[in-house]
Motif scaffolding. Structure first.
Motif, short mmCIF file in Angstrom:
data_model
loop_
_atom_site.label_atom_id
_atom_site.label_comp_id
_atom_site.label_asym_id
_atom_site.label_seq_id
_atom_site.Cartn_x
_atom_site.Cartn_y
_atom_site.Cartn_z
N ARG A 51 6.82 2.56 2.13
CA ARG A 51 7.53 3.81 1.81
C ARG A 51 8.42 3.62 0.58
O ARG A 51 8.48 4.48 -0.31
CB ARG A 51 8.39 4.25 2.99
CG ARG A 51 7.72 5.05 4.09
CD ARG A 51 7.24 6.43 3.67
NE ARG A 51 8.13 7.17 2.82
CZ ARG A 51 9.14 7.94 3.25
NH1 ARG A 51 9.36 8.07 4.55
NH2 ARG A 51 9.90 8.61 2.40
N LEU A 52 9.11 2.48 0.52
CA LEU A 52 10.01 2.23 -0.61
C LEU A 52 9.23 2.09 -1.92
O LEU A 52 9.75 2.41 -2.99
CB LEU A 52 10.83 0.97 -0.36
CG LEU A 52 11.86 1.04 0.77
CD1 LEU A 52 12.52 -0.31 0.98
CD2 LEU A 52 12.92 2.11 0.47
N PRO A 57 -0.16 9.87 5.68
CA PRO A 57 -0.50 8.81 6.64
C PRO A 57 -0.37 7.44 5.99
O PRO A 57 -0.61 7.28 4.79
CB PRO A 57 -1.95 9.12 7.01
CG PRO A 57 -2.49 9.88 5.84
CD PRO A 57 -1.33 10.68 5.30
N TRP A 58 0.03 6.47 6.77
CA TRP A 58 0.16 5.10 6.28
C TRP A 58 -1.24 4.55 5.98
O TRP A 58 -2.10 4.55 6.85
CB TRP A 58 0.85 4.25 7.34
CG TRP A 58 1.29 2.90 6.89
CD1 TRP A 58 1.52 2.48 5.61
CD2 TRP A 58 1.58 1.78 7.74
NE1 TRP A 58 1.94 1.17 5.59
CE2 TRP A 58 1.99 0.72 6.89
CE3 TRP A 58 1.54 1.58 9.12
CZ2 TRP A 58 2.35 -0.53 7.40
CZ3 TRP A 58 1.91 0.34 9.63
CH2 TRP A 58 2.31 -0.70 8.77
N TYR A 65 7.27 5.18 15.86
CA TYR A 65 7.12 4.46 14.59
C TYR A 65 6.75 5.41 13.46
O TYR A 65 7.10 5.17 12.29
CB TYR A 65 6.04 3.39 14.71
CG TYR A 65 6.42 2.16 15.49
CD1 TYR A 65 7.74 1.90 15.87
CD2 TYR A 65 5.46 1.23 15.85
CE1 TYR A 65 8.07 0.77 16.57
CE2 TYR A 65 5.79 0.08 16.55
CZ TYR A 65 7.10 -0.14 16.93
OH TYR A 65 7.42 -1.28 17.62
N THR A 66 6.04 6.49 13.77
CA THR A 66 5.62 7.42 12.72
C THR A 66 6.81 8.15 12.10
O THR A 66 6.65 8.76 11.04
CB THR A 66 4.63 8.45 13.28
OG1 THR A 66 5.21 9.09 14.41
CG2 THR A 66 3.33 7.78 13.69
N ASP A 67 7.97 8.08 12.71
CA ASP A 67 9.14 8.69 12.08
C ASP A 67 9.46 8.03 10.74
O ASP A 67 10.06 8.66 9.86
CB ASP A 67 10.36 8.60 13.01
CG ASP A 67 10.25 9.55 14.19
OD1 ASP A 67 9.66 10.63 14.02
OD2 ASP A 67 10.75 9.21 15.27
N LEU A 68 9.07 6.76 10.57
CA LEU A 68 9.27 6.09 9.29
C LEU A 68 8.46 6.76 8.18
O LEU A 68 8.81 6.66 7.00
CB LEU A 68 8.89 4.62 9.39
CG LEU A 68 9.78 3.74 10.28
CD1 LEU A 68 9.19 2.34 10.39
CD2 LEU A 68 11.19 3.67 9.72
N ASP A 69 7.38 7.45 8.54
CA ASP A 69 6.55 8.11 7.54
C ASP A 69 7.20 9.38 6.99
O ASP A 69 6.77 9.88 5.95
CB ASP A 69 5.20 8.49 8.14
CG ASP A 69 4.45 7.30 8.72
OD1 ASP A 69 4.79 6.16 8.36
OD2 ASP A 69 3.52 7.52 9.53
N HIS A 70 8.19 9.91 7.69
CA HIS A 70 8.78 11.20 7.33
C HIS A 70 10.25 11.11 6.92
O HIS A 70 10.74 12.00 6.21
CB HIS A 70 8.67 12.16 8.52
CG HIS A 70 7.29 12.38 9.01
ND1 HIS A 70 6.42 13.30 8.44
CD2 HIS A 70 6.59 11.78 10.01
CE1 HIS A 70 5.27 13.26 9.08
NE2 HIS A 70 5.34 12.35 10.04
N THR A 103 0.89 -1.18 0.00
CA THR A 103 0.00 0.00 0.00
C THR A 103 0.92 1.22 0.00
O THR A 103 1.19 1.80 1.05
CB THR A 103 -0.92 0.01 1.24
OG1 THR A 103 -0.12 -0.12 2.42
CG2 THR A 103 -1.91 -1.15 1.18
N PRO A 104 1.44 1.62 -1.14
CA PRO A 104 2.49 2.65 -1.20
C PRO A 104 2.00 4.01 -0.67
O PRO A 104 0.82 4.36 -0.79
CB PRO A 104 2.81 2.73 -2.69
CG PRO A 104 2.31 1.45 -3.29
CD PRO A 104 1.12 1.08 -2.48
N TYR A 105 2.93 4.77 -0.10
CA TYR A 105 2.63 6.13 0.32
C TYR A 105 3.92 6.94 0.37
O TYR A 105 5.02 6.39 0.37
CB TYR A 105 1.91 6.15 1.67
CG TYR A 105 2.74 5.79 2.89
CD1 TYR A 105 2.98 6.73 3.88
CD2 TYR A 105 3.25 4.50 3.06
CE1 TYR A 105 3.72 6.40 5.01
CE2 TYR A 105 3.98 4.17 4.18
CZ TYR A 105 4.22 5.12 5.16
OH TYR A 105 4.95 4.79 6.28
N GLY A 106 3.77 8.25 0.37
CA GLY A 106 4.92 9.13 0.29
C GLY A 106 5.24 9.81 1.61
O GLY A 106 4.50 9.68 2.59
#
Length: 831
Positions: A225-226, A22-23, A195-200, A15-18
Motif C-alpha cells: 500500500r505504501l 485487490p491486493w 485484514y482487508t481493511d488494510l486495502d481501504h 506489488t504496489p496497489y491503491g
C-alpha cells in the motif's frame, strides 16, 4: 520460485496497489535443494503455524517426506505470500532429536517406555489425586499452536469431565489482553476488523505492534500500500526504532509503561477538536461522558511530559487519527505486556467508538494475537473461558453448555472466575495444584522469573506431564513426556486473528511412535473413564472431523458460529471467516456493522471488570450500565509502572520478539536459515547510552535485575535512551545441561522479568523491569579486569542483521539435541 534472499529481504519484492484495489497475487515457495516442483509427489493444503497471520500454503511431499512449501494464490489472507518462518520453519519436522517414544522418570532419570506404561501412569496419578483432593488438584496448561479440535476436546475433558477450574494456555502471555479488551468494549471476544481493511484505510495506527517482525506477510501488505498510489499515513507507538517506526508518518517513542497516558492525550485532542461521531455515540455507545471527563485531565502538554514525546508529534498523530476517513488500528505486545495492559488496549477501541469507525471497509480494529491458534484457545475454552464465548456468570449459558455435553450443570465449574496461568503456578508453588498437564508449550523459558518457575516445576510433590515434539527445558523437568505429532503430521483447523478458519491436512506420518495431540487427549479421557450423565463416553468423537462437528454444535448460535463450515467446504474454498452460518454461508468479513453488538446482558460473554482492580462486575451492575446491549466506553486513569528504574537499576528493560524466531525457538532454531539469521541472544541500547558508557557494538554485557542476570552481545540501535531490549526466545535446550543457567548468568530474557500482571487480563508484565548492565568483554579485545557497571534508559531491537538464506540441502544440519536427565540437576542423557 523467487530468487530473492528471504532472510536478507524478509518481505520480498513489492506489488504496489491503491486504496480499494485487490491486493495483487505473489506466490512464494521454497523446496529442498535438488527438488523441483515437477518432482513433488503431492501438494497438501495447510496454513502457517509459526506466527498468528494464518498464511495459507501447500505442503510439498516427496517420498513421504515434507520437502517444501508454496503459498496459496487464491487465499484471502496472503494471496500467495509467505514469510521467512513459513518458508523455512518446516525443516524442524525432520530434526534428528524429535521425540519418538514416551519417556517416564525412573530413579531421577527419564527413560523410554511404551505408550500403555506412560498413559497408565498419567491416568492413575490423576485418579489418585481426584480421589484424594478432587478436581482442584489438577491443572492444564496448553499452547497457542494446537488445533481447534484438540483445544475443544481438552476443554471438554477438563471442564466437563474432571471439573477443574485450572485451565489456561500460554496465550495468557501474548493475547489475554486482546480478549479482555474486546470483552470490556463489546462484552464479547471476536475481532471487529478484517485484514482487508488494510486495502481501504487512509490511516493505519499500530500500537505496540511491530508488525514487520511479528506478522511479516501482513506488513508486506502495508508495504505494498505504501508503494502504491495514495498511500496511507502510518502511526507507530513503540519505544524502539523498528521497521514499522522507520516507515511511519509519525513515530511516538514513549517511555515504557505510559501507554494509558499517551492514549488519553490522543483522545483529549480528538474530542477537543470535535473529531467525533455524535450520532454514533448516541445510538450505539454508553460511557462517553465519563471518558470526556477523564481525558480532560490529560492535555497534550501534560502527556508529553509523562511520556517524554514531543507535543507536536502528539498533535500530529491525533490529527491524522481524528480526521481519517477510514482508520485501521492494530494492537500487540507493547500494550499487552504492561501493568495497565487492558486499560491501554481499551482506549484504542474507544478511538474507534468515538469516531464511529467500525464495521465498514477500512474502519476496523484488530486486537492482535501473538500465536497461530490463540483465537481457538479462547473460542474453545482452553484458556479458562467457556466454549463458544459463553459467560461464566450466566446460569443460562451454563445450562446450555451442560445440555450440549450431557452433563450436570454442577459438573462444570463456574463458582468463580477461571484460574489464570500466573495464579495456577502460585497454587503449584503452594502445593494445592499437584498435577500439571502441559501440552505444546515451554513455560520453563516463556514465563517470567524463570528461577522461580524451574523451582516450581522441579517440586517432587508436583506431577508434571509434558506433551511435545522435542525435549524442551520444561520436558526435561517432567515425570512423563509424551511424543506428539506436529503440523503436517495431523489434521485439524485453526483460526487467525481476523477470524479466518483454515484446514490443515495431514501430509506425512509422524516419526516413530509420536501421536497427534487429539489422539493423546482421547486416550487420556478413555483411561480416566469419563462418562456423561447417561453413562456413555463423555467424548463422543474419535477423529478430527468428528471433533469439528461436535464443535460446530457447541458454537451454533453463539458469536463464533462455525455451524455453516465443514471440512469439505474449507477444502473447496480455503480460508473462511466466522461467523459462518445459514444467514452468512460465505462467512463474515467484518462484525459490528451498523452498531450491532453481542453485548446484550443475556447474550454477552462477559459483564466486564473494574479497570483498576480487575474485580468482575455482577450481572446486576452490567444490566444497569448497559441494558440495551450497546458498546461500552471505559475510561482509564494513568498509574506509573510497578518497578521504575532507580539508582541501582537505572534502565527500563523490555523484552520482545525477532522476525526469525517463534516462541522459545524449539522449531525455528532447528531450521538452518532461521538459526543462522539470529543465532544468539543480544541486547539493544541507544547510541547515546552506549557512547556515554564507552560501550560499542558487539561488546559482551551482563544485564541484571533483582531476579537474575543474562549475558548478551550489544547492538547499538535506534531505541530510545534509557531502555534496553532483549528478545525472549533464547533458552537452554541447545546448551550443555539444557535446564537453565545454574548459578551463573543465563541467556533467557525471562530470568529477569517480574512476577506481576495486568489486573484485568492477568497477562504478565514483560515490558517494564528495572535493570542495570555491566561490561564483561569488549568486542574482539581482551576482557576487562572488572565489570564496568553502566546505567541507562529504554531500548528496542530492529530486524536482525541478515545472512544468506542457504540451500535446502542444509536442512539436515544436525542441531545438538537436548538431553534428558535428573530433575533439578544437569541432564545426563536418555536411557
Amino acid at each position: 520460485m523467487s530468487r530473492v534472499d528471504r532472510i536478507a529481504e524478509p518481505w520480498g519484492t513489492r506489488t504496489p496497489y491503491g486504496p480499494g484495489e485487490p491486493w495483487p497475487v505473489r506466490v512464494d515457495s521454497f523446496l529442498r535443494e535438488g527438488v523441483r516442483e515437477e518432482d513433488v509427489d503431492r501438494w497438501v493444503r495447510s496454513a502457517s503455524i509459526l506466527h498468528s497471520n494464518g498464511d495459507a500454503l501447500d505442503i510439498a511431499v516427496k517420498d513421504e517426506r515434507v520437502v517444501g512449501v508454496r503459498g496459496r494464490a487464491e487465499d484471502r489472507v496472503n494471496h500467495g505470500r509467505l514469510g521467512p518462518k513459513d518458508l523455512y520453519g518446516w525443516q524442524a519436522n525432520h530434526s534428528p532429536d524429535r521425540l519418538t517414544r514416551p519417556l517416564v522418570r525412573e530413579g531421577g532419570r527419564l527413560a523410554e517406555a511404551g505408550w500403555d506404561t506412560a498413559m497408565d501412569l498419567v491416568a492413575s496419578r490423576a485418579k489418585e489425586l481426584l480421589d484424594e483432593q478432587g478436581p482442584s488438584a489438577i491443572g492444564f496448561y496448553t499452547s497457542g499452536q494446537l488445533f481447534l479440535e484438540e483445544y475443544y476436546t481438552l476443554a471438554l475433558i477438563a471442564h466437563g469431565g474432571i471439573g477443574t477450574n485450572h485451565v489456561d494456555g500460554n496465550t495468557r502471555l501474548c493475547t489475554a489482553t486482546a480478549a479482555a479488551a474486546l470483552k470490556e468494549s463489546f462484552a464479547c471476544d471476536g475481532q471487529p476488523g478484517s485484514y482487508t481493511d488494510l486495502d481501504h484505510a487512509d490511516v493505519i495506527a499500530l500500537y505496540g505492534h511491530n508488525m514487520a517482525e511479528t506478522q511479516t506477510v501482513l506488513w508486506t501488505r502495508v508495504l505494498d500500500r505504501l508503494a502504491g498510489p495514495n498511500p496511507p499515513a502510518v502511526i507507530c507507538v513503540d519505544p524502539r526504532e523498528t521497521p514499522v517506526a522507520r516507515a511511519a508518518t509519525v513515530h511516538l517513542a514513549n517511555r515504557p509503561g505510559t501507554n494509558v497516558a499517551l492514549m488519553n492525550g490522543l483522545l483529549h485532542e480528538i474530542i477537543e477538536h470535535g473529531w467525533i461521531d455524535e450520532r454514533y455515540l448516541s445510538d450505539h455507545v454508553v460511557g462517553f461522558e465519563e471518558l470526556e471527563r477523564r481525558v480532560g485531565e490529560y492535555p497534550v502538554e501534560r502527556v508529553a511530559k509523562i511520556c517524554d514525546v514531543p507535543v507536536d508529534a502528539l498533535r500530529e498523530a491525533a490529527r491524522l487519527i481524528g480526521t481519517a476517513r477510514r482508520l485501521m488500528s492494530t494492537v500487540l505486545q507493547g500494550f499487552y505486556q504492561a501493568h495497565q495492559a487492558t486499560a491501554a488496549a481499551v482506549q484504542v477501541n474507544n478511538i474507534h467508538l468515538v469516531r464511529g469507525m467500525l464495521g465498514r471497509p477500512g474502519c476496523g480494529v484488530l486486537q492482535m494475537n501473538g500465536q497461530p491458534t490463540a483465537q481457538n484457545t479462547r473460542e474453545c475454552g482452553a484458556d479458562g473461558d467457556l466454549p463458544g464465548f459463553r459467560n461464566w456468570s450466566n446460569d443460562a449459558h451454563i445450562q446450555e453448555l451442560a445440555g450440549i455435553w450431557n452433563v450436570d450443570t454442577l459438573d462444570i465449574p463456574h463458582y468463580s472466575p477461571p484460574t489464570h496461568a500466573m495464579q495456577m503456578f502460585r497454587y503449584m508453588e503452594e502445593g494445592s495444584i499437584r498435577f500439571l498437564y502441559v501440552s505444546g508449550t515451554n513455560p520453563a523459558v516463556s514465563l517470567p522469573e524463570l528461577r522461580r518457575i524451574r523451582s516450581i516445576l522441579g517440586q517432587d510433590r508436583l506431577f508434571v506431564v509434558v506433551q511435545d515434539i522435542f525435549l524442551s527445558e520444561t520436558a526435561q523437568l517432567a515425570d512423563v513426556v509424551l511424543p506428539a505429532a506436529t503440523w503436517g503430521e495431523k489434521t485439524g483447523t485453526f483460526t487467525n486473528v481476523d477470524r479466518t478458519v483454515h484446514l490443515s491436512e495431514k501430509a506425512v506420518e509422524p516419526p516413530g511412535e509420536a501421536r497427534p495431540d487429539l489422539d493423546i487427549f482421547l486416550d487420556f479421557a478413555h483411561r480416566l473413564g469419563l462418562k456423561d450423565r447417561d453413562g456413555a463416553p463423555l467424548v463422543k468423537w474419535s477423529d478430527p472431523e468428528g471433533a469439528f462437528e461436535g464443535w460446530k454444535e457447541c458454537s451454533r448460535g453463539r458469536p463464533c458460529d462455525y455451524s455453516g463450515l465443514s471440512y469439505d467446504k474449507l477444502r473447496e474454498r480455503g480460508g473462511i471467516q466466522w461467523p459462518c452460518d445459514e444467514e452468512h454461508p460465505d462467512g463474515t468479513e467484518r462484525i459490528y456493522a451498523d452498531g450491532a453488538f453481542w453485548s446484550a446482558p443475556q447474550v454477552c460473554e462477559s459483564y466486564g471488570r473494574d479497570m483498576i482492580t480487575g474485580a468482575p462486575l455482577s450481572p446486576t451492575e452490567y444490566r444497569a450500565l448497559n441494558p440495551e446491549g450497546k458498546a461500552v466506553i471505559k475510561a482509564a486513569e494513568f498509574f506509573p509502572p510497578h518497578e521504575p528504574p532507580g539508582e541501582d537499576f537505572p534502565f527500563w528493560l523490555t523484552t520482545g520478539r525477532t522476525l526469525y524466531h517463534f516462541h522459545t525457538r524449539t522449531k525455528t532454531a532447528r531450521a538452518p536459515q532461521l538459526r543462522r539469521a539470529a543465532p544468539e541472544v543480544w541486547v539493544e541500547m541507544s547510541e547515546g547510552d552506549a557512547e556515554s558508557r564507552d560501550l560499542g557494538e558487539g561488546d559482551l554485557l551482563e544485564i541484571a535485575t533483582v531476579r537474575g542476570s543474562v549475558r548478551a552481545r550489544l547492538r547499538v540501535s535506534g531505541i530510545r535512551d534509557g531502555v534496553l531490549f532483549l528478545p525472549f526466545h533464547y533458552g537452554y535446550w541447545d546448551e550443555p545441561g539444557g535446564h537453565g543457567p545454574g548459578d551463573g548468568p543465563g541467556r533467557a530474557a525471562n530470568e529477569l522479568t517480574i512476577t506481576d500482571w495486568d489486573p484485568v487480563s492477568k497477562q504478565p508484565i514483560f515490558k517494564t523491569a528495572a535493570a542495570r548492565v555491566a561490561l564483561l568483554e569488549r568486542a574482539g579485545r581482551v576482557p576487562s579486569k572488572a565489570p564496568t557497571t553502566t546505567a541507562s534508559r529504554p531500548v528496542a531491537p530492529s530486524a536482525v542483521p541478515a545472512t544468506a538464506g542457504g540451500s535446502a540441502a542444509e536442512a539436515d544440519e544436525r542441531i545438538p539435541p537436548a538431553e534428558a536427565g535428573e530433575r533439578r540437576l544437569p541432564a545426563e542423557g536418555v536411557s
